[in-house]
Design a protein around this motif. Structure first.
Motif, PDB file in Angstrom:
ATOM      1  N   GLN B 157      31.578  36.099  47.815  1.00 49.95           N
ATOM      2  CA  GLN B 157      32.703  34.923  47.695  1.00 49.95           C
ATOM      3  C   GLN B 157      31.771  33.755  47.711  1.00 49.95           C
ATOM      4  O   GLN B 157      32.427  32.762  47.170  1.00 49.95           O
ATOM      5  CB  GLN B 157      33.754  35.583  48.665  1.00 49.95           C
ATOM      6  CG  GLN B 157      34.958  34.377  48.536  1.00 49.95           C
ATOM      7  CD  GLN B 157      35.979  34.792  49.596  1.00 49.95           C
ATOM      8  OE1 GLN B 157      36.688  36.002  49.295  1.00 49.95           O
ATOM      9  NE2 GLN B 157      36.157  34.180  50.650  1.00 49.95           N
ATOM     10  N   VAL B 160      30.233  32.736  44.478  1.00 52.12           N
ATOM     11  CA  VAL B 160      31.125  32.271  43.376  1.00 52.12           C
ATOM     12  C   VAL B 160      31.986  30.928  43.514  1.00 52.12           C
ATOM     13  O   VAL B 160      32.589  30.622  42.794  1.00 52.12           O
ATOM     14  CB  VAL B 160      32.114  33.425  42.942  1.00 52.12           C
ATOM     15  CG1 VAL B 160      31.565  34.755  42.460  1.00 52.12           C
ATOM     16  CG2 VAL B 160      33.224  33.832  43.958  1.00 52.12           C
ATOM     17  N   PHE B 173      35.404  37.059  35.626  1.00 49.85           N
ATOM     18  CA  PHE B 173      34.981  37.671  36.842  1.00 49.85           C
ATOM     19  C   PHE B 173      36.063  38.848  37.229  1.00 49.85           C
ATOM     20  O   PHE B 173      37.099  38.428  37.147  1.00 49.85           O
ATOM     21  CB  PHE B 173      34.530  36.832  38.096  1.00 49.85           C
ATOM     22  CG  PHE B 173      33.389  35.978  37.952  1.00 49.85           C
ATOM     23  CD1 PHE B 173      32.201  36.612  38.647  1.00 49.85           C
ATOM     24  CD2 PHE B 173      33.361  35.063  37.240  1.00 49.85           C
ATOM     25  CE1 PHE B 173      31.034  35.959  38.436  1.00 49.85           C
ATOM     26  CE2 PHE B 173      32.105  34.350  37.138  1.00 49.85           C
ATOM     27  CZ  PHE B 173      31.048  35.046  37.757  1.00 49.85           C
ATOM     28  N   GLN B 175      37.453  41.171  40.629  1.00 43.38           N
ATOM     29  CA  GLN B 175      37.474  41.153  41.976  1.00 43.38           C
ATOM     30  C   GLN B 175      36.911  42.621  42.121  1.00 43.38           C
ATOM     31  O   GLN B 175      37.949  43.580  41.774  1.00 43.38           O
ATOM     32  CB  GLN B 175      38.442  40.842  42.639  1.00 43.38           C
ATOM     33  CG  GLN B 175      38.405  40.384  44.095  1.00 43.38           C
ATOM     34  CD  GLN B 175      39.524  39.580  44.547  1.00 43.38           C
ATOM     35  OE1 GLN B 175      40.773  39.663  43.964  1.00 43.38           O
ATOM     36  NE2 GLN B 175      39.440  39.075  45.664  1.00 43.38           N
ATOM     37  N   TRP B 180      32.699  39.967  43.480  1.00 41.65           N
ATOM     38  CA  TRP B 180      33.050  39.391  42.245  1.00 41.65           C
ATOM     39  C   TRP B 180      32.217  39.749  41.177  1.00 41.65           C
ATOM     40  O   TRP B 180      30.863  39.435  41.179  1.00 41.65           O
ATOM     41  CB  TRP B 180      33.454  37.956  42.140  1.00 41.65           C
ATOM     42  CG  TRP B 180      34.485  37.592  43.029  1.00 41.65           C
ATOM     43  CD1 TRP B 180      34.322  37.189  44.710  1.00 41.65           C
ATOM     44  CD2 TRP B 180      35.823  37.388  42.848  1.00 41.65           C
ATOM     45  NE1 TRP B 180      35.727  36.591  44.952  1.00 41.65           N
ATOM     46  CE2 TRP B 180      36.521  36.853  43.793  1.00 41.65           C
ATOM     47  CE3 TRP B 180      36.592  37.275  41.546  1.00 41.65           C
ATOM     48  CZ2 TRP B 180      37.728  36.640  43.948  1.00 41.65           C
ATOM     49  CZ3 TRP B 180      37.878  37.040  41.550  1.00 41.65           C
ATOM     50  CH2 TRP B 180      38.613  36.558  42.687  1.00 41.65           C
TER      51      TRP B 180
END
Lengths: 121, 291
Positions: B157, B160, B173, B175, B180
């Motif tokens: 996280q 990104v 992307f 999840q 990601w």
């Protein structure tokens, strides 16, 4: 100097955000929920809004929808800053008019990077 | 850590990767090599040095070099080079390569792949303009481990959120848990290859655009000169080289010169680029930099 309204029900988060943003030369106004944030915007429209999602009285997403309908409410750049980190929430925020989205936990580097992307720095 | 141990490891790093470690970076050795020591079931950095001295084990040395040369990487790092790529390099290349419709891009020392993927996302956003074009992006790095991360295309996280606009995150992307994953469409646009920049890059082929950012700063001067000469050899006369913000060719290489009015982009010295084609954006009619 640009102004930023920091909306979060956590005093600690507001304090951390204030510290980071003051370091980036923003003048800070705080609000602890969406309703109080609306009142601040009615007084003076800020250049930027750092916005939590889950708050008592009025949530961040409800605030954003009202803000964008308000007179002059199109101008502030709104950056969500929330623990909601799933794609549905992100998409909902963008649809409602958010300019950027930060997933908590955040640090100064993330705030700086996001604010710079939306042209606030 | 003794001074001789420090020098011993520095010599290995210099020979294997070109990495130049100054005395003030001694702390970095301990921090980064302790996990390597643990991996080989050793307690301390000193034990690790002893093992290399006595056994000269290739696999251990490889781990040491990889641990020391792996660096952080961001999507759209520094922003500006990616704007220049989009506004200056691509329009010029689209014109110049109109018949072959082929462009080759090298992301040198690509680490975990963010630079190559950032370029692939830019190209994808321009797909209407690039229909029928074959654009190859090749990412190389010394470290096989980091290249595997690049190929996996799986980011935290934190990763990104540094540099990547939210709209591109949502678009490119998926999840997976708290991570990601970059979409297959973008992943398939970038090839990754293990490569040591100290080697002659001829086997990699020719490149129209080369990103070699924040790599030279780790090398000593003769190594910088050598790496730049290698890149120059693989570049057509109208190619572009991107260096990092703190890097320069001044006093290091006469093969490249800064493009007029730009920062960080270089062309071959005596290349065929007319400087007038690269007016600063907004300075009037500039066919190479439409806005």
């Amino acid at each position: 100097m640009k102004s930023c309204l920091v909306v979060d029900d956590s005093k600690v988060v507001r304090m951390v955000a204030r510290k980071i943003l003051e370091g980036l030369n923003f003048q800070i106004v705080e609000a602890e929920n969406g309703k109080l944030a609306m009142e601040e915007c009615a007084k003076a429209m800020p250049d930027a809004i750092l916005l939590d999602w889950n708050m008592p009285v009025m949530s961040g997403i409800d605030f954003l929808r009202q803000l964008r309908k308000m007179d002059g409410g199109q101008t502030p750049i709104v950056v969500f800053c929330t623990t909601e980190n799933d794609i549905q929430h992100i998409q909902e925020a963008i649809t409602a008019g958010a300019n950027e989205y930060i997933m908590k936990p955040f640090d100064s580097e993330i705030i700086e990077s996001k604010f710079s992307q939306v042209g606030l720095l | 850590m003794t001074i001789t141990d420090f020098d011993f490891i520095c010599q290995i790093l210099k020979t294997r990767s070109g990495l130049l470690l100054t005395n003030d970076k001694a702390y970095l050795l301990e921090i980064r090599l302790l996990p390597v020591a643990r991996k080989w079931k050793l307690a301390t950095f000193d034990d690790l040095v002893r093992l290399i001295r006595t056994k000269n084990d290739e696999a251990v040395i490889r781990d040491v070099v990889e641990a020391m040369t792996t660096n952080e990487s961001f999507f759209f790092r520094d922003t500006k080079p990616f704007d220049q790529f989009k506004q200056i390099c691509l329009p010029a290349m689209i014109k110049a390569r109109a018949s072959s419709k082929t462009i080759r891009i090298w992301s040198a020392a690509c680490s975990s792949g963010q630079e190559g993927y950032s370029l692939a996302m830019i190209l994808s956003e321009m797909s209407a303009q690039l229909a029928g074009w074959k654009i190859e992006i090749i990412g190389t790095d010394l470290s096989g481990e980091i290249l595997q991360r690049a190929k996996d295309g799986l980011y935290s996280q934190f990763e990104v959120q540094r540099g990547l606009p939210i709209t591109l995150l949502v678009k490119y992307f998926q999840q997976t848990g708290d991570r990601w994953k970059i979409s297959d469409a973008i992943r398939s646009k970038v090839q990754f290859r293990e490569w040591n920049l100290l080697n002659d890059p001829a086997p990699l082929g020719k490149f129209d655009i080369v990103f070699c950012r924040n790599v030279l700063i780790y090398f000593d001067q003769p190594t910088k000169t050598k790496v730049l000469a290698g890149i120059a050899k693989q570049m057509p006369d109208d190619g572009y080289l991107f260096l990092g913000g703190a890097e320069t060719v001044l006093g290091i290489s006469d093969k490249f010169q800064l493009l007029a009015g730009q920062r960080g982009i270089y062309g071959l010295t005596g290349g065929i680029k007319a400087p007038t084609a690269f007016g600063t954006p907004g300075a009037g009619a500039s066919p190479a930099a439409p806005r």
